[in-house]
Design a protein around this motif. Structure first.
Motif, PDB file in Angstrom:
ATOM      1  N   TRP A 101      27.477  43.731  35.443  1.00 27.82           N
ATOM      2  CA  TRP A 101      27.830  42.546  35.328  1.00 27.82           C
ATOM      3  C   TRP A 101      29.069  42.421  34.563  1.00 27.82           C
ATOM      4  CZ3 TRP A 101      26.754  38.566  38.572  1.00 27.82           C
ATOM      5  CH2 TRP A 101      25.515  38.934  39.146  1.00 27.82           C
ATOM      6  N   PHE A 102      29.254  43.082  33.533  1.00 30.76           N
ATOM      7  CA  PHE A 102      30.187  43.150  32.391  1.00 30.76           C
ATOM      8  C   PHE A 102      31.281  43.683  33.234  1.00 30.76           C
ATOM      9  CE2 PHE A 102      33.025  45.436  29.579  1.00 30.76           C
ATOM     10  CZ  PHE A 102      33.574  44.634  28.945  1.00 30.76           C
ATOM     11  N   VAL A 103      31.397  44.784  34.088  1.00 33.31           N
ATOM     12  CA  VAL A 103      32.645  45.199  34.839  1.00 33.31           C
ATOM     13  C   VAL A 103      32.954  44.172  36.003  1.00 33.31           C
ATOM     14  CG1 VAL A 103      33.164  46.943  36.397  1.00 33.31           C
ATOM     15  CG2 VAL A 103      31.881  47.536  34.469  1.00 33.31           C
ATOM     16  N   LEU A 104      32.014  43.497  36.538  1.00 28.71           N
ATOM     17  CA  LEU A 104      32.296  42.361  37.547  1.00 28.71           C
ATOM     18  C   LEU A 104      33.086  41.376  36.726  1.00 28.71           C
ATOM     19  CD1 LEU A 104      31.749  41.124  40.507  1.00 28.71           C
ATOM     20  CD2 LEU A 104      29.648  40.152  39.427  1.00 28.71           C
ATOM     21  N   LEU A 105      32.742  40.800  35.556  1.00 34.14           N
ATOM     22  CA  LEU A 105      33.671  39.854  35.100  1.00 34.14           C
ATOM     23  C   LEU A 105      34.808  40.211  34.690  1.00 34.14           C
ATOM     24  CD1 LEU A 105      30.508  38.211  32.737  1.00 34.14           C
ATOM     25  CD2 LEU A 105      31.583  37.456  34.817  1.00 34.14           C
ATOM     26  N   MET A 106      34.922  41.555  34.381  1.00 34.77           N
ATOM     27  CA  MET A 106      36.230  42.081  33.932  1.00 34.77           C
ATOM     28  C   MET A 106      37.199  42.147  35.059  1.00 34.77           C
ATOM     29  SD  MET A 106      37.000  42.855  30.733  1.00 34.77           S
ATOM     30  CE  MET A 106      38.230  44.206  31.008  1.00 34.77           C
ATOM     31  N   GLY A 107      36.521  42.696  36.243  1.00 32.60           N
ATOM     32  CA  GLY A 107      37.277  42.735  37.561  1.00 32.60           C
ATOM     33  C   GLY A 107      37.904  41.302  37.971  1.00 32.60           C
ATOM     34  N   ILE A 108      37.251  40.281  38.161  1.00 30.94           N
ATOM     35  CA  ILE A 108      37.391  38.974  38.343  1.00 30.94           C
ATOM     36  C   ILE A 108      38.478  38.361  37.483  1.00 30.94           C
ATOM     37  CG2 ILE A 108      36.525  36.652  38.478  1.00 30.94           C
ATOM     38  CD1 ILE A 108      33.897  37.603  39.313  1.00 30.94           C
ATOM     39  N   TYR A 109      38.070  38.827  36.027  1.00 30.83           N
ATOM     40  CA  TYR A 109      39.432  38.228  35.180  1.00 30.83           C
ATOM     41  C   TYR A 109      40.758  38.836  35.505  1.00 30.83           C
ATOM     42  CZ  TYR A 109      42.083  38.343  30.758  1.00 30.83           C
ATOM     43  OH  TYR A 109      43.134  38.147  30.057  1.00 30.83           O
ATOM     44  N   ILE A 110      40.944  40.211  35.780  1.00 29.54           N
ATOM     45  CA  ILE A 110      42.057  40.828  35.959  1.00 29.54           C
ATOM     46  C   ILE A 110      42.723  40.304  37.326  1.00 29.54           C
ATOM     47  CG2 ILE A 110      43.201  43.054  36.761  1.00 29.54           C
ATOM     48  CD1 ILE A 110      41.250  44.422  34.814  1.00 29.54           C
ATOM     49  N   ILE A 111      41.837  40.006  38.475  1.00 28.50           N
ATOM     50  CA  ILE A 111      42.492  39.347  39.359  1.00 28.50           C
ATOM     51  C   ILE A 111      42.932  38.003  39.329  1.00 28.50           C
ATOM     52  CG2 ILE A 111      41.759  38.680  41.742  1.00 28.50           C
ATOM     53  CD1 ILE A 111      39.746  40.824  41.955  1.00 28.50           C
ATOM     54  N   ILE A 112      42.422  37.128  38.457  1.00 33.81           N
ATOM     55  CA  ILE A 112      42.653  35.811  38.158  1.00 33.81           C
ATOM     56  C   ILE A 112      43.871  36.065  37.548  1.00 33.81           C
ATOM     57  CG2 ILE A 112      42.371  33.698  37.162  1.00 33.81           C
ATOM     58  CD1 ILE A 112      39.280  33.860  37.848  1.00 33.81           C
ATOM     59  N   LEU A 116      38.246  47.484  42.953  1.00 36.37           N
ATOM     60  CA  LEU A 116      37.162  48.638  42.745  1.00 36.37           C
ATOM     61  C   LEU A 116      36.298  48.547  41.749  1.00 36.37           C
ATOM     62  CD1 LEU A 116      40.015  51.761  43.058  1.00 36.37           C
ATOM     63  CD2 LEU A 116      38.033  50.926  44.878  1.00 36.37           C
ATOM     64  N   MET A 117      36.801  47.481  40.726  1.00 37.78           N
ATOM     65  CA  MET A 117      35.657  47.329  39.633  1.00 37.78           C
ATOM     66  C   MET A 117      34.639  46.470  40.059  1.00 37.78           C
ATOM     67  SD  MET A 117      38.185  46.760  36.318  1.00 37.78           S
ATOM     68  CE  MET A 117      37.053  46.150  35.146  1.00 37.78           C
ATOM     69  N   VAL A 118      35.198  45.457  40.890  1.00 40.72           N
ATOM     70  CA  VAL A 118      34.110  44.580  41.739  1.00 40.72           C
ATOM     71  C   VAL A 118      33.177  45.405  42.649  1.00 40.72           C
ATOM     72  CG1 VAL A 118      33.798  42.670  43.168  1.00 40.72           C
ATOM     73  CG2 VAL A 118      35.601  42.543  41.563  1.00 40.72           C
ATOM     74  N   LEU A 119      33.697  46.375  43.239  1.00 39.04           N
ATOM     75  CA  LEU A 119      32.822  47.043  44.259  1.00 39.04           C
ATOM     76  C   LEU A 119      31.732  47.965  43.297  1.00 39.04           C
ATOM     77  CD1 LEU A 119      35.470  48.315  46.857  1.00 39.04           C
ATOM     78  CD2 LEU A 119      33.454  46.465  47.200  1.00 39.04           C
ATOM     79  N   SER A 120      32.510  48.568  42.138  1.00 46.85           N
ATOM     80  CA  SER A 120      31.815  49.295  41.204  1.00 46.85           C
ATOM     81  C   SER A 120      30.668  48.440  40.563  1.00 46.85           C
ATOM     82  CB  SER A 120      32.599  49.824  40.164  1.00 46.85           C
ATOM     83  OG  SER A 120      31.967  50.809  39.021  1.00 46.85           O
ATOM     84  N   ALA A 121      30.970  47.546  40.201  1.00 52.63           N
ATOM     85  CA  ALA A 121      29.872  46.601  39.598  1.00 52.63           C
ATOM     86  C   ALA A 121      28.729  46.176  40.658  1.00 52.63           C
ATOM     87  CB  ALA A 121      30.764  45.315  39.140  1.00 52.63           C
ATOM     88  N   PHE A 122      28.780  45.874  41.701  1.00 55.14           N
ATOM     89  CA  PHE A 122      27.913  45.668  42.673  1.00 55.14           C
ATOM     90  C   PHE A 122      27.033  46.874  42.852  1.00 55.14           C
ATOM     91  CE2 PHE A 122      30.669  42.167  44.660  1.00 55.14           C
ATOM     92  CZ  PHE A 122      29.506  41.127  44.107  1.00 55.14           C
ATOM     93  N   SER A 123      27.804  48.051  43.023  1.00 55.92           N
ATOM     94  CA  SER A 123      26.879  49.243  43.203  1.00 55.92           C
ATOM     95  C   SER A 123      25.756  49.584  41.959  1.00 55.92           C
ATOM     96  CB  SER A 123      27.771  50.526  43.466  1.00 55.92           C
ATOM     97  OG  SER A 123      28.466  51.017  42.138  1.00 55.92           O
ATOM     98  N   MET A 124      26.359  49.163  40.753  1.00 52.76           N
ATOM     99  CA  MET A 124      25.582  49.148  39.659  1.00 52.76           C
ATOM    100  C   MET A 124      24.607  48.086  39.552  1.00 52.76           C
ATOM    101  SD  MET A 124      28.072  50.602  36.617  1.00 52.76           S
ATOM    102  CE  MET A 124      29.450  49.429  37.032  1.00 52.76           C
ATOM    103  N   ILE A 125      24.855  46.842  40.059  1.00 54.94           N
ATOM    104  CA  ILE A 125      23.930  45.767  39.917  1.00 54.94           C
ATOM    105  C   ILE A 125      22.497  46.035  40.857  1.00 54.94           C
ATOM    106  CG2 ILE A 125      23.775  43.312  40.088  1.00 54.94           C
ATOM    107  CD1 ILE A 125      26.626  42.940  39.115  1.00 54.94           C
ATOM    108  N   GLY A 153      31.894  53.983  33.327  1.00 54.47           N
ATOM    109  CA  GLY A 153      32.759  53.846  32.051  1.00 54.47           C
ATOM    110  C   GLY A 153      34.195  53.872  32.343  1.00 54.47           C
ATOM    111  N   SER A 154      34.409  54.790  33.354  1.00 58.75           N
ATOM    112  CA  SER A 154      35.878  55.397  33.506  1.00 58.75           C
ATOM    113  C   SER A 154      36.695  54.148  34.338  1.00 58.75           C
ATOM    114  CB  SER A 154      35.919  56.429  34.555  1.00 58.75           C
ATOM    115  OG  SER A 154      35.154  56.261  35.815  1.00 58.75           O
ATOM    116  N   ILE A 155      35.731  53.364  34.831  1.00 60.61           N
ATOM    117  CA  ILE A 155      36.442  52.075  35.612  1.00 60.61           C
ATOM    118  C   ILE A 155      37.143  51.012  34.658  1.00 60.61           C
ATOM    119  CG2 ILE A 155      34.513  50.440  35.515  1.00 60.61           C
ATOM    120  CD1 ILE A 155      36.645  51.372  38.521  1.00 60.61           C
ATOM    121  N   LEU A 156      36.814  51.318  33.220  1.00 60.88           N
ATOM    122  CA  LEU A 156      37.193  50.496  32.299  1.00 60.88           C
ATOM    123  C   LEU A 156      38.357  51.192  31.604  1.00 60.88           C
ATOM    124  CD1 LEU A 156      33.887  49.177  30.633  1.00 60.88           C
ATOM    125  CD2 LEU A 156      35.396  47.930  32.030  1.00 60.88           C
TER     126      LEU A 156
END
Length: 263
Positions: A246-257, A118-127, A23-26
């Motif tokens: 998966w939600f955190v992953l999408l958010m991370g990709i969105y921020i990078i773009i 970090l969000m993307v890394l966090s997402a992979f650790s959760m997925i 949660g804190s990653i958001l």
């Protein structure tokens, strides 16, 4: 947008209460994009929100005896030092604008992109599925150094972006300390609370704090934590973790773009 921000604040706490991390990653993206807080102050706000929420969440684990205090101290001391060092020296030393080759880079963009990675890394650790929950054993002397180094690294990351780093702490506690998963989650919350709140208390006096906003977001996050702890008795958090990942992953990709291509 503020309404969505408060809803997201509940989700931050819900994740901490239900699955112990994530949660804190958001928190920083919520503050920056939904509450229009500038990036550097947002990382300071996040330290308080994450720290206070983790403190509330850790109380239930304390009552159940699911906190390994010696490990929390061993991991927490270098982590706290890392937060202080980063907030007092590293972050202020980064200029607001600088050049990498011919490209002009803004400090806010750099922090957000770093955060998104970090969000993307966090997402992979959760997925990804993890096998086993660890067996309790004493920490070998050869692993003390790794625990101290991991604590320092997590502290630096927390100081930079205001995230709790549970996705880094929990695997380290399981693999290096041999803690069962539930004890790792409880111990992680204590570490996150200590380093985040102490880091916030040492925040630069030049950072202007909107206490009313901070109190509101923190209150909603705490409501989410209590809801998450209640739901955890009926819902298997491990099943929800990949969905949240998966939600955190999408958010991370969105921020990078958004910060690199669309900016």
């Amino acid at each position: 947008m503020e309404i969505f921000g408060y809803i997201a604040s509940v989700l931050i706490g819900l994740s901490l209460g239900l699955i112990g991390s994530g949660g804190s990653i958001l928190t920083v993206p919520v503050l920056v994009y939904l509450f229009q807080v500038e990036v550097v102050p947002a990382t300071a706000y996040s330290l308080f929100i994450v720290g206070f929420s983790a403190l509330i969440g850790s109380l239930a684990y304390f009552k159940k005896g699911l906190v390994e205090v010696p490990i929390a101290v061993l991991f927490g001391i270098p982590s706290i030092a890392g937060v202080y060092f980063t907030r007092s020296l590293i972050l202020p030393a980064i200029p607001s604008t600088f050049f990498i080759g011919r490209f002009q880079v803004e400090k806010d963009m750099l922090l957000l992109v770093f955060f998104a990675v970090l969000m993307v890394l966090s997402a992979f650790s959760m997925i990804q599925k993890k096998g086993g929950s660890g067996n309790t054993r004493e920490v070998g002397q050869s692993k003390y150094l790794f625990i101290l180094l991991e604590g320092l690294v997590v502290g630096v990351i927390t100081g930079m972006v205001g995230a709790g780093g549970g996705f880094l702490i929990i695997p380290a506690l399981v693999l290096l300390s041999g803690l069962p998963m539930k004890k790792a989650v409880g111990t992680s919350l204590v570490i996150i609370a200590a380093k985040s709140l102490i880091g916030f208390l040492g925040e630069n006096s030049q950072t202007k704090i909107d206490w009313s906003l901070l109190a509101m977001v923190t209150s909603f996050a705490v409501v989410g934590i209590f809801a998450g702890m209640l739901l955890s008795k009926k819902i298997d958090g491990d099943r929800l973790k990949p969905v949240f990942g998966w939600f955190v992953l999408l958010m991370g990709i969105y921020i990078i773009i958004k910060e690199t291509i669309l900016n």
